[in-house]
Motif scaffolding. Structure first.
Motif, PDB file in Angstrom:
ATOM      1  N   ASN A 140     -51.540  67.451 -35.207  1.00 29.02           N
ATOM      2  CA  ASN A 140     -51.951  66.880 -34.277  1.00 29.02           C
ATOM      3  C   ASN A 140     -52.607  67.720 -33.682  1.00 29.02           C
ATOM      4  O   ASN A 140     -53.080  67.736 -32.221  1.00 29.02           O
ATOM      5  CB  ASN A 140     -50.467  66.949 -33.363  1.00 29.02           C
ATOM      6  CG  ASN A 140     -49.868  68.404 -34.100  1.00 29.02           C
ATOM      7  OD1 ASN A 140     -50.565  68.889 -35.049  1.00 29.02           O
ATOM      8  ND2 ASN A 140     -49.135  68.660 -33.602  1.00 29.02           N
ATOM      9  N   GLY A 141     -53.171  68.898 -33.500  1.00 26.84           N
ATOM     10  CA  GLY A 141     -54.369  69.757 -33.183  1.00 26.84           C
ATOM     11  C   GLY A 141     -55.634  68.611 -33.455  1.00 26.84           C
ATOM     12  O   GLY A 141     -56.760  68.461 -31.885  1.00 26.84           O
ATOM     13  N   TRP A 142     -55.805  68.433 -34.357  1.00 27.44           N
ATOM     14  CA  TRP A 142     -57.288  68.050 -34.886  1.00 27.44           C
ATOM     15  C   TRP A 142     -57.406  66.326 -33.766  1.00 27.44           C
ATOM     16  O   TRP A 142     -58.565  66.277 -33.074  1.00 27.44           O
ATOM     17  CB  TRP A 142     -57.492  67.518 -35.905  1.00 27.44           C
ATOM     18  CG  TRP A 142     -58.554  66.925 -36.788  1.00 27.44           C
ATOM     19  CD1 TRP A 142     -59.587  66.795 -36.924  1.00 27.44           C
ATOM     20  CD2 TRP A 142     -57.907  64.885 -36.790  1.00 27.44           C
ATOM     21  NE1 TRP A 142     -60.474  65.472 -37.452  1.00 27.44           N
ATOM     22  CE2 TRP A 142     -59.730  64.679 -37.317  1.00 27.44           C
ATOM     23  CE3 TRP A 142     -57.238  64.353 -36.978  1.00 27.44           C
ATOM     24  CZ2 TRP A 142     -59.735  63.594 -38.031  1.00 27.44           C
ATOM     25  CZ3 TRP A 142     -57.391  63.312 -37.497  1.00 27.44           C
ATOM     26  CH2 TRP A 142     -58.648  62.130 -37.413  1.00 27.44           C
ATOM     27  N   GLY A 143     -55.797  65.904 -34.145  1.00 29.35           N
ATOM     28  CA  GLY A 143     -55.779  64.373 -33.083  1.00 29.35           C
ATOM     29  C   GLY A 143     -56.045  65.002 -31.721  1.00 29.35           C
ATOM     30  O   GLY A 143     -57.120  63.939 -31.079  1.00 29.35           O
ATOM     31  N   ASP A 144     -55.741  65.835 -31.115  1.00 28.05           N
ATOM     32  CA  ASP A 144     -56.036  66.120 -29.593  1.00 28.05           C
ATOM     33  C   ASP A 144     -57.138  66.393 -29.458  1.00 28.05           C
ATOM     34  O   ASP A 144     -58.096  66.141 -28.087  1.00 28.05           O
ATOM     35  CB  ASP A 144     -55.315  67.400 -29.687  1.00 28.05           C
ATOM     36  CG  ASP A 144     -54.930  67.765 -28.032  1.00 28.05           C
ATOM     37  OD1 ASP A 144     -54.893  67.324 -26.521  1.00 28.05           O
ATOM     38  OD2 ASP A 144     -55.880  68.539 -27.408  1.00 28.05           O
ATOM     39  N   LEU A 145     -57.853  66.953 -29.705  1.00 31.78           N
ATOM     40  CA  LEU A 145     -59.374  67.363 -30.360  1.00 31.78           C
ATOM     41  C   LEU A 145     -60.023  66.060 -29.687  1.00 31.78           C
ATOM     42  O   LEU A 145     -61.065  66.085 -29.467  1.00 31.78           O
ATOM     43  CB  LEU A 145     -60.073  68.896 -30.557  1.00 31.78           C
ATOM     44  CG  LEU A 145     -59.597  69.956 -30.702  1.00 31.78           C
ATOM     45  CD1 LEU A 145     -60.366  70.722 -31.588  1.00 31.78           C
ATOM     46  CD2 LEU A 145     -59.870  70.425 -28.897  1.00 31.78           C
ATOM     47  N   ARG A 146     -59.690  65.236 -30.912  1.00 29.64           N
ATOM     48  CA  ARG A 146     -60.539  63.970 -31.020  1.00 29.64           C
ATOM     49  C   ARG A 146     -60.381  62.898 -30.161  1.00 29.64           C
ATOM     50  O   ARG A 146     -60.520  61.780 -30.261  1.00 29.64           O
ATOM     51  CB  ARG A 146     -61.347  63.428 -32.802  1.00 29.64           C
ATOM     52  CG  ARG A 146     -59.348  63.440 -33.095  1.00 29.64           C
ATOM     53  CD  ARG A 146     -60.342  62.623 -34.410  1.00 29.64           C
ATOM     54  NE  ARG A 146     -60.987  61.506 -34.239  1.00 29.64           N
ATOM     55  CZ  ARG A 146     -62.117  61.450 -34.906  1.00 29.64           C
ATOM     56  NH1 ARG A 146     -62.713  62.032 -35.507  1.00 29.64           N
ATOM     57  NH2 ARG A 146     -63.006  59.635 -34.950  1.00 29.64           N
ATOM     58  N   ASN A 147     -59.407  62.625 -28.699  1.00 24.34           N
ATOM     59  CA  ASN A 147     -58.929  62.258 -28.194  1.00 24.34           C
ATOM     60  C   ASN A 147     -58.176  61.054 -28.663  1.00 24.34           C
ATOM     61  O   ASN A 147     -58.136  60.098 -28.143  1.00 24.34           O
ATOM     62  CB  ASN A 147     -59.662  61.918 -27.098  1.00 24.34           C
ATOM     63  CG  ASN A 147     -60.830  62.683 -26.513  1.00 24.34           C
ATOM     64  OD1 ASN A 147     -60.751  63.878 -26.004  1.00 24.34           O
ATOM     65  ND2 ASN A 147     -62.116  62.567 -27.290  1.00 24.34           N
ATOM     66  N   LEU A 148     -57.227  61.452 -30.031  1.00 24.97           N
ATOM     67  CA  LEU A 148     -56.973  60.828 -30.745  1.00 24.97           C
ATOM     68  C   LEU A 148     -54.870  60.823 -30.146  1.00 24.97           C
ATOM     69  O   LEU A 148     -54.448  61.923 -31.026  1.00 24.97           O
ATOM     70  CB  LEU A 148     -57.038  60.834 -32.027  1.00 24.97           C
ATOM     71  CG  LEU A 148     -55.645  59.827 -33.135  1.00 24.97           C
ATOM     72  CD1 LEU A 148     -55.739  58.846 -33.050  1.00 24.97           C
ATOM     73  CD2 LEU A 148     -56.258  59.919 -34.686  1.00 24.97           C
ATOM     74  N   PRO A 149     -54.455  60.037 -29.740  1.00 20.64           N
ATOM     75  CA  PRO A 149     -52.816  60.691 -29.456  1.00 20.64           C
ATOM     76  C   PRO A 149     -52.251  60.598 -30.534  1.00 20.64           C
ATOM     77  O   PRO A 149     -52.297  59.333 -31.729  1.00 20.64           O
ATOM     78  CB  PRO A 149     -52.396  59.151 -29.136  1.00 20.64           C
ATOM     79  CG  PRO A 149     -53.599  58.545 -27.959  1.00 20.64           C
ATOM     80  CD  PRO A 149     -54.646  58.719 -28.952  1.00 20.64           C
ATOM     81  N   THR A 150     -51.374  61.512 -30.869  1.00 17.07           N
ATOM     82  CA  THR A 150     -51.019  62.437 -32.642  1.00 17.07           C
ATOM     83  C   THR A 150     -49.452  62.599 -32.569  1.00 17.07           C
ATOM     84  O   THR A 150     -49.618  63.458 -31.833  1.00 17.07           O
ATOM     85  CB  THR A 150     -52.184  62.967 -33.357  1.00 17.07           C
ATOM     86  OG1 THR A 150     -52.761  62.121 -33.131  1.00 17.07           O
ATOM     87  CG2 THR A 150     -51.026  63.365 -34.652  1.00 17.07           C
ATOM     88  N   ILE A 151     -48.801  61.586 -33.214  1.00 17.82           N
ATOM     89  CA  ILE A 151     -47.101  62.350 -32.833  1.00 17.82           C
ATOM     90  C   ILE A 151     -46.756  62.726 -34.078  1.00 17.82           C
ATOM     91  O   ILE A 151     -46.998  62.486 -34.840  1.00 17.82           O
ATOM     92  CB  ILE A 151     -46.605  61.079 -32.347  1.00 17.82           C
ATOM     93  CG1 ILE A 151     -46.597  60.673 -31.051  1.00 17.82           C
ATOM     94  CG2 ILE A 151     -45.062  62.091 -32.263  1.00 17.82           C
ATOM     95  CD1 ILE A 151     -46.272  59.587 -30.385  1.00 17.82           C
ATOM     96  N   LEU A 152     -46.591  64.285 -34.457  1.00 18.53           N
ATOM     97  CA  LEU A 152     -46.051  64.788 -35.870  1.00 18.53           C
ATOM     98  C   LEU A 152     -44.809  64.702 -35.758  1.00 18.53           C
ATOM     99  O   LEU A 152     -44.050  65.424 -34.474  1.00 18.53           O
ATOM    100  CB  LEU A 152     -45.997  66.538 -35.198  1.00 18.53           C
ATOM    101  CG  LEU A 152     -45.824  67.963 -37.127  1.00 18.53           C
ATOM    102  CD1 LEU A 152     -46.413  67.063 -37.957  1.00 18.53           C
ATOM    103  CD2 LEU A 152     -46.700  68.803 -36.576  1.00 18.53           C
ATOM    104  N   VAL A 153     -44.389  64.364 -36.422  1.00 17.96           N
ATOM    105  CA  VAL A 153     -42.457  64.219 -36.560  1.00 17.96           C
ATOM    106  C   VAL A 153     -42.599  65.015 -37.662  1.00 17.96           C
ATOM    107  O   VAL A 153     -42.620  65.147 -38.717  1.00 17.96           O
ATOM    108  CB  VAL A 153     -41.962  62.427 -37.544  1.00 17.96           C
ATOM    109  CG1 VAL A 153     -40.692  62.312 -37.607  1.00 17.96           C
ATOM    110  CG2 VAL A 153     -42.800  61.157 -36.174  1.00 17.96           C
TER     111      VAL A 153
END
Length: 582
Positions: free
Chosen positions: A284-297
């Motif tokens: 989710n930290g990586w997704g945030d930096l690449r502008n990819l909405p990321t949800i960690l369940v």
């Protein structure tokens, strides 16, 4: 199929865990034990999860029986030579619909997403839920950590209720895949990154099972909070549009959704919660930096496996509906973030000393004196208790702030760094023509290696001085423009002060080595002449002798300082080789 013996072990194996809250949610009706495509999870009454070969057989069966909507892609191969498979589900794929990437089993003991995903896909193929494919395209990775999945045992997670036999957390080389999103040293995460770059999903869900304190929530999930996000507009859309609809769906089906938080003191939850913010090594930290909405369940490990899997099913279905409904809002936020590169980024955060507050659905507890540990230990009662206005300490405070340069220049001999950047999807170019540039170099003034390896690497942190230098850059060099869609990710990877940079992961540890030295019989006459020829340097040496007693008393330090002033000294020592253009 699970043996009767193994099943009986599973049913009695939680004697050491806290008493459980009773549950009889409406989502139980999702189980269809007589369905032609029944899953092993359903046949075992929610107790077990199939092994790799059985999982792959089911994957192939569902794709073979419904080739109009399902296809299988091999996205990678593990170190133990197992295929990592992904199921693509689409109806009229040419139609402009958002794409949802669902990933299960990055930690293979936490396999809820695999069984929930299969049930949902089965229902999409054979029931009225086929309409979900009119809304989105689906990418489903049932097991990312395929090798860890087969290191299976009833004893892999002591604080988790099922499945009866579960996989292991790390891969065959004992690397944690959810620490590899920046360094990319595992074939599993490298395969995932290639999927993201190729399909450009609109939303990415990474399904886990958490541990820690006991509480009422069975499905907790999170994403980068807007105050700590490098893509805050995306976080705001997730907050305002997707989260309310996901929570409502879970609640209507008898589940209790909750925030992804941890406990400051595991012996006493009343001391407050820890609001963790992921760094780029995490999905989710990586997704945030690449502008990819990321949800960690993070389903709650103390809830029974059946309850967790059914909650995951509901979560995934609700997310599909919310994504389809609010796709324009999310797409607009992504495009905005891609086109707005901040001039500063936070390279590391610390916990705030001033808490926020929230009402938290916990479990009552008491303490007892343990003769085993010699201290008071916590004992959960299995009774619900809401802790009113519980303090939560978020990682809000910036500890390191990065100035984002215009460009990074990479010497030709760091091909490994160029390869990793390219795998990430960062645009890297060869310098087109020789030029003389005024660039900034980071020079290490102090450093500290971690005492033990972490994820197979000797991590290092350092303090730096910055020096401006006129440099000849030829066509063998590589250049990375920060002003690109993945510019935030590139900055975190290449700036040595960022906590998950290539530098701090130890990819530049050779700059700490010296391979040429000096003998005093050569240094003394050379330094004598050097000081005579350079009055300013001679005065600097005298001042250092007068003002630094430790230096004056040490022949070794004196010689080292004098050697450093000579042109024979290694000019690459303690110098970060990637240069910055501001």
């Amino acid at each position: 199929m699970l043996s009767i013996l193994a099943l009986s072990v599973a049913l009695s194996a939680d004697f050491h865990l806290p008493p459980n809250l009773p549950w009889n949610g409406k989502s139980a009706h999702l189980i269809q034990p007589s369905h032609p495509l029944v899953t092993e999870f359903e046949l075992s009454e929610g107790q077990s999860s199939p092994d790799y070969s059985t999982t792959m057989a089911y994957l192939n069966k569902i794709a073979t029986e419904h080739p109009d909507i399902f296809s299988i892609e091999t996205i990678g191969t593990s170190d133990q030579n197992r295929d990592i498979l992904m199921l693509r589900a689409a109806e009229n794929p040419s139609v402009n619909k958002p794409t949802l990437l669902i990933q299960a089993g990055i930690h293979s003991g936490e396999i809820d997403g695999k069984d929930a995903g299969f049930m949902l896909l089965r229902d999409i193929a054979t029931s009225s839920k086929r309409a979900l494919l009119k809304k989105v395209n689906l990418l489903f990775i049932p097991i990312l950590n395929v090798d860890g999945h087969e290191r299976s045992s009833a004893y892999n997670r002591i604080n988790q209720r099922g499945p009866a036999i579960m996989g292991f957390r790390s891969n065959s080389k004992n690397l944690n895949l959810n620490r590899d999103y920046t360094k990319l040293e595992t074939p599993e995460v490298a395969a995932l990154v290639k999927v993201v770059n190729h399909y450009q999903p609109d939303l990415y869900i990474d399904v886990h099972v958490t541990d820690g304190a006991d509480y009422q929530y069975d499905v907790t999930y999170g994403y980068m909070p807007s105050f700590a996000s490098d893509s805050p507009k995306i976080s705001q859309v997730l907050d305002d549009y997707l989260k309310p609809e996901i929570d409502t769906a879970l609640e209507e089906m008898g589940h209790i959704p909750g925030p992804l938080v941890f406990v400051m003191n595991k012996q006493n939850i009343k001391e407050g919660l820890a609001g963790w913010v992921a760094t780029p090594r995490f999905s989710n930290g990586w997704g945030d930096l690449r502008n990819l909405p990321t949800i960690l369940v993070e389903n709650h490990s103390l809830k029974p496996y059946k309850q967790r899997v059914l909650g995951t099913y509901v979560f995934l279905e609700a997310t599909i509906n919310a994504l389809a409904k609010h796709k324009k809002n999310l797409k607009t936020a992504v495009l905005t973030e891609q086109n707005q590169l901040p001039r500063q980024l936070v390279g590391r955060r610390t916990y705030s000393k001033n808490p926020d507050y929230l009402d938290f659905k916990g479990i009552s507890f008491s303490h007892f004196d343990s003769s085993l540990t010699g201290q008071k230990e916590v004992k959960y009662t299995g009774k619900a208790e809401t802790f009113k206005q519980l303090p939560i300490f978020w990682q809000k405070e910036p500890a390191v702030v990065l100035d984002v340069p215009r460009r990074f220049y990479i010497p030709s001999h760091y091909q490994d760094i160029v390869a990793k950047l390219t795998l990430q999807g960062v645009k890297v170019s060869q310098v087109s023509k020789p030029s003389t540039l005024s660039l900034t170099q980071f020079v290490i003034s102090d450093y500290q290696f971690d005492p033990l390896p972490f994820e197979g690497r000797m991590r290092v942190s350092a303090d730096f001085n910055q020096t401006s230098m006129t440099t000849e850059i030829d066509t063998s060099w590589f250049v990375v423009d920060a002003d690109q869609a993945l510019g935030k990710l590139a900055t975190h990877l290449l700036h040595p002060s960022a906590v998950d940079s290539f530098f701090q992961w130890g990819f530049f540890n050779t700059v700490f080595q010296r391979t040429e030295y000096v003998e005093n019989y050569a240094l003394i006459p050379y330094a004598t002449q050097m000081l005579a020829d350079n009055p300013a340097l001679n005065q600097e040496f005298k001042n250092k002798l007068a003002n630094d007693a430790k230096f004056a008393a040490s022949a070794k330090e004196r010689a080292a300082w004098l050697y450093q002033q000579t042109p024979y000294y290694d000019q690459g020592y303690l110098k970060y080789p990637i240069l910055f253009e501001y």
